[in-house]
Design an enzyme around this catalytic site. Sequence first.
Site, PDB file in Angstrom:
ATOM      1  N   HIS A 105     -89.985  23.677 -58.441  1.00  0.00           N
ATOM      2  CA  HIS A 105     -89.612  22.875 -59.602  1.00  0.00           C
ATOM      3  C   HIS A 105     -88.427  23.581 -60.275  1.00  0.00           C
ATOM      4  O   HIS A 105     -88.324  24.810 -60.216  1.00  0.00           O
ATOM      5  CB  HIS A 105     -90.832  22.860 -60.542  1.00  0.00           C
ATOM      6  CG  HIS A 105     -90.754  21.936 -61.712  1.00  0.00           C
ATOM      7  ND1 HIS A 105     -90.034  22.233 -62.854  1.00  0.00           N
ATOM      8  CD2 HIS A 105     -91.340  20.731 -61.948  1.00  0.00           C
ATOM      9  CE1 HIS A 105     -90.188  21.252 -63.726  1.00  0.00           C
ATOM     10  NE2 HIS A 105     -90.975  20.326 -63.210  1.00  0.00           N
ATOM     11  N   ASP A 138     -96.101  29.845 -59.929  1.00  0.00           N
ATOM     12  CA  ASP A 138     -96.000  28.680 -60.794  1.00  0.00           C
ATOM     13  C   ASP A 138     -97.255  27.845 -60.521  1.00  0.00           C
ATOM     14  O   ASP A 138     -97.330  27.131 -59.523  1.00  0.00           O
ATOM     15  CB  ASP A 138     -94.717  27.903 -60.475  1.00  0.00           C
ATOM     16  CG  ASP A 138     -94.695  26.536 -61.153  1.00  0.00           C
ATOM     17  OD1 ASP A 138     -95.644  26.198 -61.885  1.00  0.00           O
ATOM     18  OD2 ASP A 138     -93.712  25.794 -60.931  1.00  0.00           O
ATOM     19  N   GLN A 175     -99.331  23.021 -60.878  1.00  0.00           N
ATOM     20  CA  GLN A 175    -100.119  22.076 -60.073  1.00  0.00           C
ATOM     21  C   GLN A 175    -101.298  22.780 -59.384  1.00  0.00           C
ATOM     22  O   GLN A 175    -101.945  22.194 -58.514  1.00  0.00           O
ATOM     23  CB  GLN A 175     -99.243  21.404 -59.008  1.00  0.00           C
ATOM     24  CG  GLN A 175     -98.062  20.617 -59.549  1.00  0.00           C
ATOM     25  CD  GLN A 175     -98.482  19.406 -60.377  1.00  0.00           C
ATOM     26  OE1 GLN A 175     -99.613  18.933 -60.308  1.00  0.00           O
ATOM     27  NE2 GLN A 175     -97.562  18.909 -61.181  1.00  0.00           N
ATOM     28  N   LYS A 179    -101.239  19.407 -68.350  1.00  0.00           N
ATOM     29  CA  LYS A 179    -101.509  18.905 -67.001  1.00  0.00           C
ATOM     30  C   LYS A 179    -102.953  19.148 -66.582  1.00  0.00           C
ATOM     31  O   LYS A 179    -103.344  18.815 -65.471  1.00  0.00           O
ATOM     32  CB  LYS A 179    -100.547  19.552 -65.995  1.00  0.00           C
ATOM     33  CG  LYS A 179     -99.110  19.084 -66.175  1.00  0.00           C
ATOM     34  CD  LYS A 179     -98.184  19.599 -65.101  1.00  0.00           C
ATOM     35  CE  LYS A 179     -96.763  19.088 -65.363  1.00  0.00           C
ATOM     36  NZ  LYS A 179     -95.802  19.551 -64.357  1.00  0.00           N
ATOM     37  N   CYS A 184     -87.757  16.824 -60.747  1.00  0.00           N
ATOM     38  CA  CYS A 184     -87.285  18.182 -61.107  1.00  0.00           C
ATOM     39  C   CYS A 184     -87.275  19.098 -59.891  1.00  0.00           C
ATOM     40  O   CYS A 184     -87.621  20.286 -60.007  1.00  0.00           O
ATOM     41  CB  CYS A 184     -88.125  18.804 -62.214  1.00  0.00           C
ATOM     42  SG  CYS A 184     -88.113  17.882 -63.730  1.00  0.00           S
TER      43      CYS A 184
HETATM   44  C1  LIG Z   1     -94.776  20.213 -64.483  1.00  0.00           C
HETATM   45  C2  LIG Z   1     -94.381  21.374 -63.657  1.00  0.00           C
HETATM   46  C3  LIG Z   1     -93.706  22.459 -64.222  1.00  0.00           C
HETATM   47  C4  LIG Z   1     -93.243  22.492 -65.651  1.00  0.00           C
HETATM   48  O1  LIG Z   1     -94.284  22.289 -66.538  1.00  0.00           O
HETATM   49  P1  LIG Z   1     -93.965  21.967 -68.081  1.00  0.00           P
HETATM   50  O2  LIG Z   1     -95.281  21.562 -68.603  1.00  0.00           O
HETATM   51  O3  LIG Z   1     -92.954  20.875 -68.078  1.00  0.00           O
HETATM   52  O4  LIG Z   1     -93.450  23.222 -68.685  1.00  0.00           O
HETATM   53  C5  LIG Z   1     -93.416  23.527 -63.405  1.00  0.00           C
HETATM   54  N1  LIG Z   1     -93.769  23.537 -62.118  1.00  0.00           N
HETATM   55  C6  LIG Z   1     -94.423  22.528 -61.536  1.00  0.00           C
HETATM   56  C7  LIG Z   1     -94.816  22.620 -60.099  1.00  0.00           C
HETATM   57  C8  LIG Z   1     -94.751  21.406 -62.289  1.00  0.00           C
HETATM   58  O5  LIG Z   1     -95.402  20.390 -61.722  1.00  0.00           O
END
Ligand SMILES: *Cc1c(COP(=O)(O)O)cnc(C)c1O
Length: 405
Positions: free
Chosen positions: A122, A199, A202, A225, A363
């Site tokens: 992302h 990260d 997800q 999320k 993104c």
């Molecule tokens: C949504 C997402 C992000 C960013 O999350 P935010 O809540 O917008 O800060 C980073 N990495 C992944 C894989 C995502 O799906």
Amino acid sequence: MNYDTEAIRRDFPILERKVYGKPLVYFDNAATSQTPRQVIDEINRMYTQEKANVHRGVHCLSQEATASQEATRERVRGFINADSVEEVIFTSGATESLNLVASSYGQLLEDGDEIILSIMEHHSNIVPWQLLQSRKKVKIKVIPIDAEGRLDLDAYRGLFTDRTRIVSVCHASNVLGTVNPIKEMAEYAHSRGAVFCVDGAQGVPHAKVDVQDLGADFYAFSSHKMYGPCGVGVLYGRRELLEKMPPYQGGGEMIGHVSFSGTTWAELPYKFEAGTPDFVDISALKKAIDYIESIGMDRIAAHEHDLLVYATEKMQAIPGVHIYGTAPDKCALISFLIGNAHHYDTGILLDRMGIAVRTGHHCAQPLMESLGIEGTVRASFAMYNTLHEVDEFIAALTRVAAMLS
Ligand SMILES: *Cc1c(COP(=O)(O)O)cnc(C)c1O
């Protein structure tokens, strides 16, 4: 005990909504998940009963608000199995968590040091590292993927040199759904003397995460999320690394003592929490964790997997539909295109039929470029979605595919 989707759905008020007079089918959970009443009630309770700035107060309300916020820290610690609450830092989201690592851990890097990312990242796990490049001459290397959308692990190992300092990859791809073998990758990074950042935006919403078992040195995720409030994120960091790192931002709360002849920093985790935190939403995040655990992460994961398998099978039978990301280990999201149709047209038509999906580059422009496309349509599932909704989606998609081909 059966998995009672109907009972779960009654806890999410927004799912009663209609769009264009049709029942809402919400398949945009990878962008943000919906929020159960229990979380909304806690936000409401904080505003009506307990709103006072944390930490600074001698008075009753301030102490209660502080206790509410710190109870979430302990709840998050247990949820991801961090060793201590000092390793749980509140941020505004996964994006800020990753910026914190790139900026602050990045300060410890030297010219010529190397960073390994992957092609499926992302933007929030790419751009912060590029920002670091404006301050340090660090090199970014990129792990490629195979035809199914899995990271090429031989290539990964081949990227290491004696200058590799940090690897940062997603737990699961928000485009391909691929769940990456973090434990194996972290073990290799450690054997080469590099630290490993995940990260987990997800990751955390879809499976039980144990940061120590994974071998993650950093783990970043967003509350919104995982059925929690907006505006809150978490950065887990291993204590030994956090202690070495300089603060990320300056301000109130993050200091030991301030003087114009020199300022000292607060203890962990406060060293990384400058200013008034979003204590209302932080407090409410624990209710999302309570909610997830009352159902059981393993059962949620199994339910989402059923939806994924069922939807994938049905989609593959629709002429013209091409799915991007077919790794054996996937989280519950499906990226696709219909023939040569533009992703946006597909998204608009589905929306008119009451089905919320996301379209675009998600993104992840470098990934799109490597796939030779501009964007995809993405359907992503959560604990409250049903097989019936998948049927509605498939019926709508069949109509859309016929219209666009
Ligand atoms: C949504 C997402 C992000 C960013 O999350 P935010 O809540 O917008 O800060 C980073 N990495 C992944 C894989 C995502 O799906």
